[in-house]
Design a protein around this motif. Structure first.
Motif, PDB file in Angstrom:
ATOM      1  N   MET A 126      30.655 -19.615  57.937  1.00  0.00           N
ATOM      2  CA  MET A 126      30.157 -20.388  58.955  1.00  0.00           C
ATOM      3  C   MET A 126      29.810 -21.920  58.281  1.00  0.00           C
ATOM      4  O   MET A 126      29.989 -23.078  58.876  1.00  0.00           O
ATOM      5  CB  MET A 126      28.803 -20.174  59.451  1.00  0.00           C
ATOM      6  CG  MET A 126      29.052 -18.852  60.458  1.00  0.00           C
ATOM      7  SD  MET A 126      30.270 -19.384  61.779  1.00  0.00           S
ATOM      8  CE  MET A 126      29.573 -20.694  62.623  1.00  0.00           C
ATOM      9  N   GLY A 127      29.350 -21.873  56.808  1.00  0.00           N
ATOM     10  CA  GLY A 127      29.378 -23.120  56.183  1.00  0.00           C
ATOM     11  C   GLY A 127      30.614 -24.064  56.295  1.00  0.00           C
ATOM     12  O   GLY A 127      30.765 -25.137  56.472  1.00  0.00           O
ATOM     13  N   TYR A 128      31.711 -23.226  56.013  1.00  0.00           N
ATOM     14  CA  TYR A 128      32.930 -23.871  55.921  1.00  0.00           C
ATOM     15  C   TYR A 128      33.233 -24.588  57.370  1.00  0.00           C
ATOM     16  O   TYR A 128      33.841 -25.468  57.635  1.00  0.00           O
ATOM     17  CB  TYR A 128      34.067 -22.826  55.409  1.00  0.00           C
ATOM     18  CG  TYR A 128      35.563 -23.359  55.554  1.00  0.00           C
ATOM     19  CD1 TYR A 128      35.977 -24.261  54.648  1.00  0.00           C
ATOM     20  CD2 TYR A 128      36.555 -22.673  56.447  1.00  0.00           C
ATOM     21  CE1 TYR A 128      37.316 -24.991  54.714  1.00  0.00           C
ATOM     22  CE2 TYR A 128      37.746 -23.507  56.330  1.00  0.00           C
ATOM     23  CZ  TYR A 128      38.041 -24.349  55.752  1.00  0.00           C
ATOM     24  OH  TYR A 128      39.583 -24.833  55.616  1.00  0.00           O
ATOM     25  N   VAL A 129      33.126 -23.318  58.460  1.00  0.00           N
ATOM     26  CA  VAL A 129      33.213 -23.911  59.875  1.00  0.00           C
ATOM     27  C   VAL A 129      32.565 -25.312  60.217  1.00  0.00           C
ATOM     28  O   VAL A 129      33.042 -26.285  60.587  1.00  0.00           O
ATOM     29  CB  VAL A 129      32.938 -22.834  60.672  1.00  0.00           C
ATOM     30  CG1 VAL A 129      33.047 -23.366  62.163  1.00  0.00           C
ATOM     31  CG2 VAL A 129      33.986 -21.821  60.687  1.00  0.00           C
ATOM     32  N   GLU A 130      31.380 -25.279  59.645  1.00  0.00           N
ATOM     33  CA  GLU A 130      30.469 -26.317  59.984  1.00  0.00           C
ATOM     34  C   GLU A 130      30.924 -27.482  59.224  1.00  0.00           C
ATOM     35  O   GLU A 130      30.899 -28.721  59.857  1.00  0.00           O
ATOM     36  CB  GLU A 130      28.848 -26.501  59.362  1.00  0.00           C
ATOM     37  CG  GLU A 130      28.314 -25.230  60.513  1.00  0.00           C
ATOM     38  CD  GLU A 130      26.773 -24.792  60.195  1.00  0.00           C
ATOM     39  OE1 GLU A 130      26.683 -25.122  58.944  1.00  0.00           O
ATOM     40  OE2 GLU A 130      26.566 -24.121  60.693  1.00  0.00           O
ATOM     41  N   GLN A 131      31.601 -27.526  58.212  1.00  0.00           N
ATOM     42  CA  GLN A 131      32.253 -28.775  57.607  1.00  0.00           C
ATOM     43  C   GLN A 131      33.268 -29.226  58.107  1.00  0.00           C
ATOM     44  O   GLN A 131      33.556 -30.631  58.539  1.00  0.00           O
ATOM     45  CB  GLN A 131      32.834 -28.430  56.091  1.00  0.00           C
ATOM     46  CG  GLN A 131      31.657 -28.290  55.184  1.00  0.00           C
ATOM     47  CD  GLN A 131      32.365 -27.456  53.666  1.00  0.00           C
ATOM     48  OE1 GLN A 131      33.484 -27.385  53.612  1.00  0.00           O
ATOM     49  NE2 GLN A 131      31.462 -27.506  52.618  1.00  0.00           N
TER      50      GLN A 131
ATOM     51  N   ASP B 201      37.262 -28.683  65.773  1.00  0.00           N
ATOM     52  CA  ASP B 201      38.613 -28.643  65.113  1.00  0.00           C
ATOM     53  C   ASP B 201      39.164 -27.287  65.014  1.00  0.00           C
ATOM     54  O   ASP B 201      40.360 -27.112  64.948  1.00  0.00           O
ATOM     55  CB  ASP B 201      38.368 -29.494  63.916  1.00  0.00           C
ATOM     56  CG  ASP B 201      39.747 -29.591  62.975  1.00  0.00           C
ATOM     57  OD1 ASP B 201      40.751 -30.275  63.691  1.00  0.00           O
ATOM     58  OD2 ASP B 201      39.820 -29.052  61.883  1.00  0.00           O
TER      59      ASP B 201
ATOM     60  N   LEU C  63      33.858 -16.118  66.204  1.00  0.00           N
ATOM     61  CA  LEU C  63      34.351 -17.529  66.006  1.00  0.00           C
ATOM     62  C   LEU C  63      35.946 -17.765  66.731  1.00  0.00           C
ATOM     63  O   LEU C  63      36.093 -18.740  67.509  1.00  0.00           O
ATOM     64  CB  LEU C  63      34.494 -18.053  64.695  1.00  0.00           C
ATOM     65  CG  LEU C  63      35.114 -19.490  64.600  1.00  0.00           C
ATOM     66  CD1 LEU C  63      33.991 -20.428  64.720  1.00  0.00           C
ATOM     67  CD2 LEU C  63      35.541 -19.736  62.932  1.00  0.00           C
TER      68      LEU C  63
ATOM     69  N   GLU D 135      27.636 -16.240  56.447  1.00  0.00           N
ATOM     70  CA  GLU D 135      27.046 -17.583  56.059  1.00  0.00           C
ATOM     71  C   GLU D 135      28.151 -18.317  55.349  1.00  0.00           C
ATOM     72  O   GLU D 135      27.966 -19.578  55.646  1.00  0.00           O
ATOM     73  CB  GLU D 135      25.845 -17.310  55.166  1.00  0.00           C
ATOM     74  CG  GLU D 135      24.789 -16.700  55.901  1.00  0.00           C
ATOM     75  CD  GLU D 135      24.887 -14.942  56.152  1.00  0.00           C
ATOM     76  OE1 GLU D 135      24.348 -14.539  57.019  1.00  0.00           O
ATOM     77  OE2 GLU D 135      25.873 -14.434  55.309  1.00  0.00           O
TER      78      GLU D 135
ATOM     79  N   SER E 224      34.714 -15.781  61.467  1.00  0.00           N
ATOM     80  CA  SER E 224      34.286 -16.906  60.471  1.00  0.00           C
ATOM     81  C   SER E 224      34.592 -16.581  59.028  1.00  0.00           C
ATOM     82  O   SER E 224      34.296 -17.445  58.313  1.00  0.00           O
ATOM     83  CB  SER E 224      32.908 -17.438  60.666  1.00  0.00           C
ATOM     84  OG  SER E 224      32.052 -16.371  60.426  1.00  0.00           O
TER      85      SER E 224
ATOM     86  N   GLY F 167      34.009 -28.328  61.598  1.00  0.00           N
ATOM     87  CA  GLY F 167      33.571 -28.786  63.104  1.00  0.00           C
ATOM     88  C   GLY F 167      34.246 -27.546  63.816  1.00  0.00           C
ATOM     89  O   GLY F 167      35.496 -27.047  63.771  1.00  0.00           O
ATOM     90  N   PHE F 168      33.410 -27.114  64.744  1.00  0.00           N
ATOM     91  CA  PHE F 168      33.919 -26.074  65.932  1.00  0.00           C
ATOM     92  C   PHE F 168      35.072 -26.664  66.588  1.00  0.00           C
ATOM     93  O   PHE F 168      35.996 -25.867  66.993  1.00  0.00           O
ATOM     94  CB  PHE F 168      32.453 -25.867  66.549  1.00  0.00           C
ATOM     95  CG  PHE F 168      31.636 -24.788  66.005  1.00  0.00           C
ATOM     96  CD1 PHE F 168      31.753 -23.402  65.835  1.00  0.00           C
ATOM     97  CD2 PHE F 168      30.449 -25.464  65.224  1.00  0.00           C
ATOM     98  CE1 PHE F 168      31.041 -22.713  65.008  1.00  0.00           C
ATOM     99  CE2 PHE F 168      29.489 -24.635  64.739  1.00  0.00           C
ATOM    100  CZ  PHE F 168      29.720 -23.332  64.647  1.00  0.00           C
TER     101      PHE F 168
END
Length: 189
Positions: free
Chosen positions: A49-54, A59, A82, A46, A10, A56-57
């Motif tokens: 992971m903030g970028y990943v949450e935007q 995607d 990830l 962190e 991530s 979506g896992f």
């Protein structure tokens, strides 16, 4: 020797992930490193992971699957944390997969709707006290118990992403052993 598709963690395609890919290349393997973040890297887990949450896992996983479509099917899929999402999905569902190396994470096999194929060997590598891997340990144990050609290697300590030499969590001794085991695994494929 072996075609390898290596997915980053991530924090992105960091110099440490690139260096790991170069070690596999030096051992004679062809290594592809799709960049799931279009060149972005992050200074902390962190932030990444903030970028990943935007995004979506799901995607992120599909970006990895799409990247692999342009590559040979008879590959070993490798994921750092990830990156385990697309690596594990491809190893489980893509015809011709030759193996999987899952570093720092493991997803329940049921997530991808198919049993782990008997013909696909797999290794899981993590720190025994990694609090992030603690969420995945049951999935890893299940995979190892259900798959005839599966191994799990737990290393002393609690660092996540210990195999990425560009991060402060890097553990040189454990990373060296992980790399040695990965090269041996790839050499047998």
């Amino acid at each position: 020797m072996t075609e390898v598709v290596l997915f980053h963690h991530s924090q992105g395609l960091t110099p440490g992930v690139a260096a790991f890919a170069d070690e596999l290349r030096a051992a004679g393997h062809t290594v592809h490193t799709p960049d799931l973040f279009d060149g972005r890297t992050f200074g902390s887990l962190e932030e990444g992971m903030g970028y990943v949450e935007q995004i979506g896992f799901g995607d992120i996983t599909e970006r990895g699957v799409r990247a692999a479509e342009r590559l040979p099917q008879d590959a070993v899929y490798v994921g750092f944390s990830l990156g385990v999402l697309p690596a594990q999905k491809l190893a489980q569902t893509r015809a011709g997969a030759r193996g999987a190396l899952l570093f720092h994470a493991c997803i329940p096999v049921s997530e991808f709707g198919a049993a782990w194929p008997d013909s696909v060997p797999v290794q899981v590598h993590a720190k025994e006290a990694d609090p992030l891997f603690a969420e995945d340990i049951d999935a890893a144990r299940g995979l190892v118990s259900d798959c005839a050609d599966a191994e799990m290697f737990l290393y002393p300590g609690d660092q996540h992403l210990f195999a990425d030499r560009s991060l402060s969590s890097h553990d040189p001794d454990a990373a060296k052993l992980l790399t040695q085991r990965a090269i041996e695994f790839l050499g047998s494929r």
